[in-house]
Design a protein around this motif. Structure first.
Motif, PDB file in Angstrom:
ATOM      1  N   UNK A 302       1.464  -0.771  -0.609  1.00  0.00           N
ATOM      2  CA  UNK A 302      -0.087   0.057   0.106  1.00  0.00           C
ATOM      3  C   UNK A 302       0.794   1.234   0.432  1.00  0.00           C
ATOM      4  N   UNK A 303       1.635   1.238   0.884  1.00  0.00           N
ATOM      5  CA  UNK A 303       2.763   2.277   1.177  1.00  0.00           C
ATOM      6  C   UNK A 303       3.416   2.718   0.416  1.00  0.00           C
ATOM      7  N   UNK A 304       4.015   1.296  -1.510  1.00  0.00           N
ATOM      8  CA  UNK A 304       4.550   1.984  -2.357  1.00  0.00           C
ATOM      9  C   UNK A 304       4.397   2.511  -3.059  1.00  0.00           C
ATOM     10  N   UNK A 305       2.488   1.856  -3.701  1.00  0.00           N
ATOM     11  CA  UNK A 305       2.094   2.269  -4.429  1.00  0.00           C
ATOM     12  C   UNK A 305       1.312   3.376  -4.100  1.00  0.00           C
ATOM     13  N   UNK A 306       1.350   4.285  -3.416  1.00  0.00           N
ATOM     14  CA  UNK A 306       0.681   5.352  -3.482  1.00  0.00           C
ATOM     15  C   UNK A 306       2.045   6.095  -3.230  1.00  0.00           C
ATOM     16  N   UNK A 307       3.480   6.104  -3.081  1.00  0.00           N
ATOM     17  CA  UNK A 307       4.668   6.898  -2.866  1.00  0.00           C
ATOM     18  C   UNK A 307       4.394   6.557  -4.487  1.00  0.00           C
ATOM     19  N   UNK A 308       4.530   5.116  -5.363  1.00  0.00           N
ATOM     20  CA  UNK A 308       4.612   5.005  -6.746  1.00  0.00           C
ATOM     21  C   UNK A 308       3.984   6.621  -7.514  1.00  0.00           C
ATOM     22  N   UNK A 309       2.108   6.510  -7.151  1.00  0.00           N
ATOM     23  CA  UNK A 309       1.213   6.813  -7.513  1.00  0.00           C
ATOM     24  C   UNK A 309       2.496   8.356  -7.407  1.00  0.00           C
ATOM     25  N   UNK A 311       4.926   9.991  -7.091  1.00  0.00           N
ATOM     26  CA  UNK A 311       5.796  10.483  -7.985  1.00  0.00           C
ATOM     27  C   UNK A 311       6.769  11.297  -6.762  1.00  0.00           C
ATOM     28  N   UNK A 312       7.095  12.275  -7.545  1.00  0.00           N
ATOM     29  CA  UNK A 312       8.278  13.583  -6.643  1.00  0.00           C
ATOM     30  C   UNK A 312       6.661  14.128  -6.039  1.00  0.00           C
ATOM     31  N   UNK A 313       5.935  13.962  -6.159  1.00  0.00           N
ATOM     32  CA  UNK A 313       5.069  15.499  -5.884  1.00  0.00           C
ATOM     33  C   UNK A 313       4.211  14.587  -4.605  1.00  0.00           C
ATOM     34  N   UNK A 314       3.516  15.627  -3.978  1.00  0.00           N
ATOM     35  CA  UNK A 314       3.171  15.541  -2.810  1.00  0.00           C
ATOM     36  C   UNK A 314       2.250  14.356  -1.939  1.00  0.00           C
ATOM     37  N   UNK A 315       1.796  13.714  -0.894  1.00  0.00           N
ATOM     38  CA  UNK A 315       0.837  12.893  -0.831  1.00  0.00           C
ATOM     39  C   UNK A 315       0.177  13.836  -0.316  1.00  0.00           C
ATOM     40  N   UNK A 316      -1.349  14.581  -0.267  1.00  0.00           N
ATOM     41  CA  UNK A 316      -2.149  15.657   0.171  1.00  0.00           C
ATOM     42  C   UNK A 316      -2.592  15.599   1.426  1.00  0.00           C
ATOM     43  N   UNK A 317      -1.956  14.347   2.043  1.00  0.00           N
ATOM     44  CA  UNK A 317      -3.096  14.676   3.668  1.00  0.00           C
ATOM     45  C   UNK A 317      -1.769  14.933   4.958  1.00  0.00           C
ATOM     46  N   UNK A 318      -2.304  15.706   5.703  1.00  0.00           N
ATOM     47  CA  UNK A 318      -1.745  15.533   6.487  1.00  0.00           C
ATOM     48  C   UNK A 318      -2.553  16.578   7.829  1.00  0.00           C
ATOM     49  N   UNK A 319      -2.280  16.846   9.106  1.00  0.00           N
ATOM     50  CA  UNK A 319      -2.511  17.339  10.105  1.00  0.00           C
ATOM     51  C   UNK A 319      -1.747  18.372  10.946  1.00  0.00           C
TER      52      UNK A 319
END
Length: 457
Positions: A302-309, A311-319
């Motif tokens: 799951x982590x690798x798929x999201x990270x690859x998806x 790419x060099x951009x941000x995963x837009x989730x945070x608190x």
């Protein structure tokens, strides 16, 4: 003694969770003043055994100096550190590493939040990102289990399958679906474990076929359903649900917000079934309720798929408070206690609790006793053969709690007449025996309730 002015401030200004707002305006709150071990003391000086560990969360017990010292030390050294901008803190990094050492299989990545509800919301976002990253954005349907609880947030409350969390809130959403609970005591197929598992497998397969396997993103379950009435599935049920999801390539999410950190015996209940979820949510016992924190575990794929998806951009989730250093320091200290013998004591006390509650089975009101470890329930009925619930006129969710409170015991009294237990893992033999003794006293008093007696006539 609490001043009247404080009680009035609470009644006029503080919105309590899962409460009748008008009822609170009239009755006010019971104030707790101090606590130590498994005992709490209210503002009137009345001592009570906490048979519910706050809200299933004070697993280590109250007043643990090791946790208090860890929080104090971290507050002095570094009271806050954001995880944004590539920043971090030592306590959060150490905690992530220690948690993954305990987690099943390849759950090697951890996202920290504040509580169980936001942890569930995070998994929904991660699941959607995962399927978009795999080129399957049409996988946007989610399935959970009736009588399950997955938080009261705007989205997670739709996965929750309890009516009070849905009424007038516009949930569940049209992409949130349910299958029936395993609820052994009231299962239409009867109490046989194999029959219950077969029925649930068939229900899950049917729901997937109804939606379309190519549309289903994830399936959610609790290893033991907590707020639905402490419903314990037969051994093998979780593994069977997991197997269906693996076959259908559906993400399997285990909600261990209640069951994690020794509540059922081991560190995580999933290990009892030998399965590795794709994602796992935890909170409550993570810090023993001393400070807010949750943790979402992500498997490698799951982590690798999201990270690859991304790419060099941000995963837009945070608190703002994700990986808060003080919360992380307390969680590390709690792990010290769990690893240092608290889990073993919980196993021993859990066996004693279950044996004691089973000893209440002869009481005229007791229909079912169930549980695992330090997580248990007693279901009350007015007719054992017909399994007739207590009448609504008896207001079991209020009156039984009140009786237990007056007797010096805190338990969860569900509206359907189910008594819930989740004592701190630090309990002694005498405290467990006292919880059982006070429960019998409370049951005897409930038996004299006019509405209950009328229902049994």
């Amino acid at each position: 003694m609490l001043s009247n002015s404080i009680a009035e401030l609470d009644r006029r200004h503080l919105v309590h969770p899962l409460a009748s707002w008008r009822g609170h305006e009239q009755a006010g709150a019971r104030f707790l003043a101090s606590a130590r071990g498994a005992t709490v003391t209210d503002a009137e000086g009345h001592s009570l055994l906490d048979g519910f560990a706050g809200l299933w969360c004070v697993n280590a017990g109250y007043g643990q100096e090791h946790l208090i010292e860890a929080a104090t030390r971290q507050l002095r050294d570094l009271s806050y550190a954001t995880g944004y901008f590539g920043l971090g803190s030592e306590s959060a990094a150490r905690l992530a590493g220690r948690l993954t050492d305990h987690a099943p299989g390849d759950l090697n990545h951890v996202y920290f939040g504040l509580g169980g509800s936001d942890a569930v919301d995070s998994t929904i976002r991660f699941a959607r990102h995962y399927w978009h990253s795999r080129g399957a954005p049409e996988r946007d349907q989610f399935i959970s289990v009736a009588q399950g609880y997955h938080g009261s947030s705007a989205v997670g409350s739709g996965l929750t399958a309890l009516p009070v969390f849905h009424a007038k809130f516009g949930v569940p959403l049209d992409w949130q679906h349910k299958i029936p609970s395993h609820y052994a005591y009231r299962n239409p197929v009867g109490p046989d474990a194999e029959a219950i598992i077969a029925a649930s497998v068939a229900d899950l397969r049917a729901k997937i076929a109804e939606i379309g396997a190519e549309r289903v993103a994830a399936f959610y379950l609790e290893p033991i359903q907590g707020s639905g009435g402490v419903l314990v599935p037969p051994p093998g049920w979780v593994a069977a649900m997991h197997a269906v999801c693996k076959e259908m390539e559906i993400l399997f999410v285990a909600d261990e917000v209640i069951t994690g950190f020794g509540r059922t015996g081991p560190m995580f209940a999933c290990s009892e079934e030998g399965i590795v979820p794709d994602m796992m949510t935890t909170a409550k016992g993570l810090t023993s309720g001393y400070v807010p924190m949750s943790a979402v575990f992500l498997s490698d794929h799951v982590y690798e798929t999201i990270a690859e998806g991304a790419g060099s951009g941000m995963v837009g989730h945070g608190q703002t408070y994700s990986a808060h250093p003080v919360s992380a320091a307390v969680a590390l200290a709690a792990l010290d206690l769990y690893e240092g013998g608290l889990l073993e004591n919980g196993v021993k006390m859990g066996a004693r609790l279950m044996a004691g509650l089973q000893g209440l089975a002869d009481h005229p009101l007791v229909g079912d006793v169930r549980g695992r470890g330090m997580l248990a329930a007693v279901e009350l009925v007015t007719d054992k053969a017909k399994k007739t619930p207590l009448p609504a006129a008896a207001a079991p969710g209020v009156r039984i709690f009140d009786r237990a409170w007056q007797n010096g015991l805190i338990i969860r009294a569900f509206t359907q007449g189910v008594l819930g237990y989740a004592p701190p893992l630090c309990c002694t033999d005498d405290e467990i025996d006292r919880i059982v003794e006070l429960t019998r006293v409370t049951l005897d008093q409930t038996l004299e309730d006019p509405e209950v007696r009328a229902a049994m006539a």
